[in-house]
Design an enzyme around this catalytic site. Structure first.
Site, PDB file in Angstrom:
ATOM      1  N   ARG A 136      41.865  55.388  40.999  1.00 16.81           N
ATOM      2  CA  ARG A 136      42.282  56.285  39.926  1.00 16.81           C
ATOM      3  C   ARG A 136      42.057  55.672  38.544  1.00 16.81           C
ATOM      4  O   ARG A 136      41.420  56.273  37.682  1.00 16.81           O
ATOM      5  CB  ARG A 136      43.772  56.585  40.111  1.00 16.81           C
TER       6      ARG A 136
ATOM      7  N   LYS B 272      31.681  34.109  44.564  1.00 22.09           N
ATOM      8  CA  LYS B 272      31.074  32.779  44.685  1.00 22.09           C
ATOM      9  C   LYS B 272      31.892  31.723  43.957  1.00 22.09           C
ATOM     10  O   LYS B 272      31.484  30.576  43.851  1.00 22.09           O
ATOM     11  CB  LYS B 272      29.651  32.790  44.122  1.00 22.09           C
TER      12      LYS B 272
ATOM     13  N   HIS C  29      50.999  47.469  32.677  1.00 24.77           N
ATOM     14  CA  HIS C  29      49.927  48.424  32.931  1.00 24.77           C
ATOM     15  C   HIS C  29      50.055  49.477  31.821  1.00 24.77           C
ATOM     16  O   HIS C  29      50.521  50.585  32.055  1.00 24.77           O
ATOM     17  CB  HIS C  29      50.096  49.039  34.332  1.00 24.77           C
TER      18      HIS C  29
ATOM     19  N   ARG D 222      41.301  44.600  35.094  1.00 25.37           N
ATOM     20  CA  ARG D 222      42.401  44.671  36.066  1.00 25.37           C
ATOM     21  C   ARG D 222      42.374  43.365  36.835  1.00 25.37           C
ATOM     22  O   ARG D 222      41.322  42.959  37.331  1.00 25.37           O
ATOM     23  CB  ARG D 222      42.143  45.877  36.984  1.00 25.37           C
TER      24      ARG D 222
END
Lengths: 184, 336
Positions: free
Chosen positions: B71, B99, B149, B121
């Site tokens: 979302r 990696k 957030h 994020r």
């Protein structure tokens, strides 16, 4: 506002009223078929002027003229260079523009950059048969090849001067004021 | 001088967000107000036949997602594309991160390709701030660990304001796993700054210690919370974090804290129900509530795109020097 600024009134309330009458006459003659007409005012005072002009055209031609509002902020060509971002107002085009005769209405025509942005934005809403431009004041100083079809009043203002259009709806009074700026 | 001057300036004129959006704790009430007000005209852009404006033409934005997200990532991507920015999505899996490349090296390599903004994020709290201090691009926090957030909270505020007309004095109870929730933390900051009252309700094991000190009312029974609140923001029970014995079972959680139709019917007033998604239907929220008249859950999703467009617009090109909490000096001229 700087107290030392020199300003003088170019149009008072009565003169604005008569100027709008004259502009509405020109529009009515200009258009031919008023049923194809739509007015789009540029935020913020262009919207109020468009509303007043639509009223007058309705009286003259006995037909309702559809009206829209355009905020050109998101189409400005100087967003990369300015500091705090300009406040974005609403764009509201409730009518179909395709094949209509659209007249953009604004208070002051200066550099022409607002109108360039308005033309780009209108193109995202449809393909009018023709687009015209009506302004209350043309102050000269164009930076782009743009001119108005209907002008309320032409004035010669220096690039440092400010032309303030005050309208009842926003400012509580009707006037066009020239504020002299400092020559640099 | 005749005293006449055009005085009507729109609210928020001259205000800037600075370089980055890291969290609502760092924003002023005026800045939050500016974001919410700016989101309004952007809602209409997504309703146009041509859902695109040229505002961020030529800007390159990287969506750097170190955690799974559908979302939020898609919402940011729509927002970016509708503003005409060029976008690249990088997910941690399948990238050089796998990696062993560290965050700063990844970001510096992206910078070397001349990007303008990064949406990040990350599972670690503080990751967005860490990055923002090390690269000149604008950084937007799309969720960092348990910390914040901010864009989710802003779309929650906008959805509440849409429904109730204002945030001032509105009673919002955040329900569920507050402890692990960055959505809860950002909401608490944002709501309090905007003049709302905040409650939290959930099992004691899932309430952070000292949550009262932030200014939140604490409810241990969902019925009390429902009796008090105008709005319920129902958080997802983070099943991936439930191995630690926080709750006896999902069924038990639903029985004690689940938002059910029956509980809402017994409420003294009509409640507005929010959920940031993804939902565990039948655990923290019943389907009848999620799909019922109280729910604004899909409206939240729609608002998410508008809020993110507003933030991208307000931040683009912003620098730390231009940050201003209560209005900047440089005026915006009319373009004529």
């Amino acid at each position: 506002m700087n107290v030392a600024e020199e300003s003088n009134t170019l149009l008072d309330a009565g003169e604005i009223d008569r100027t709008l009458d004259k502009m509405a006459d020109e529009m009515a003659n200009f258009v031919g078929d008023a049923r194809a007409l739509a007015l789009v005012g540029i935020q913020r005072r262009g919207v109020d002027l468009a509303r007043r002009l639509a009223e007058r055209i309705k009286q003259r031609l006995d037909c309702e003229v559809p009206m829209g509002a355009l905020d050109i902020t998101l189409y400005r060509d100087d967003l990369q260079t300015i500091g705090p971002k300009p406040v974005v107002a609403h764009t509201d085009i409730p009518m179909e523009l395709t094949d209509r005769y659209v007249i953009i209405v604004d208070d002051v025509l200066f550099t022409g950059r607002t109108i360039r942005a308005a033309l780009a934005e209108l193109a995202d809403f449809g393909r009018p048969a023709r687009i015209g431009l009506a302004v209350l004041v043309d102050r000269g100083g164009r930076e782009l090849p743009i001119q108005a079809d209907i002008v309320g009043k032409n004035i010669e203002a220096d690039v440092h001067d400010r032309v303030d259009v005050l309208l009842e709806e926003v400012d509580g009074t009707d006037a066009v004021v020239l504020v002299r700026g400092e020559k640099k | 001088m005749n005293g006449l001057t055009s005085s009507a300036k729109p609210a928020g004129a001259g205000l800037s967000l600075g370089k980055d959006l890291l969290g609502l704790e760092l924003l002023s009430r005026e800045q939050i107000q500016l974001i919410l007000d700016t989101a309004e005209p952007f809602k209409a852009v997504s309703e146009r036949a041509i859902k695109k404006v040229p505002t961020l033409r030529g800007k390159t934005i990287v969506n750097l997602f170190y955690e799974a997200s559908t979302r939020t990532r898609v919402s940011f991507e729509f927002a970016e594309k509708r503003l005409s920015a060029d976008t690249v999505n990088i997910a941690a899996s399948g990238s050089s991160v796998e990696k062993g490349e560290n965050l700063v090296d990844t970001a510096r390599n992206l910078e070397a390709m001349r990007i303008d903004m990064v949406v990040i994020r990350h599972p670690s709290s503080g990751a967005a701030k860490f990055l923002a201090e090390r690269i000149p691009s604008n950084v937007i926090n799309a969720g960092d660990g348990w910390h914040e957030h901010p864009t989710q909270a802003l779309l929650d505020l906008l959805s509440i304001r849409d429904k109730l007309g204002s945030l001032e004095g509105v009673k919002v109870c955040i329900c569920g796993d507050i402890l692990h929730s960055r959505v809860a933390r950002s909401n608490i900051w944002g709501l309090l700054k905007m003049g709302a009252e905040v409650g939290v309700c959930g099992p004691k094991s899932l309430l952070p210690r000292g949550v009262e000190s932030l200014g939140a009312h604490v409810f241990s029974h969902i019925e009390e919370a429902i009796a008090w609140a105008d709005v319920l923001n129902v958080l997802r029970l983070q099943l991936e974090r439930m191995q630690g014995g926080y709750i006896p079972s999902l069924g038990e959680y639903n029985r004690v804290f689940g938002i059910t139709e029956e509980r809402l019917e017994n409420a003294p007033k009509e409640l507005v129900v929010l959920h940031p998604g993804p939902m565990n239907r039948g655990v923290e929220i019943d389907s009848k509530v999620a799909d019922g008249p109280h729910s604004v859950i899909l409206h939240q999703v729609t608002n998410g795109v508008a809020v993110r467009m507003a933030i991208l617009y307000l931040l683009a090109g912003g620098t730390a020097e231009r940050a201003s909490l209560h209005g900047a000096k440089d005026e915006i001229g009319e373009v004529g």
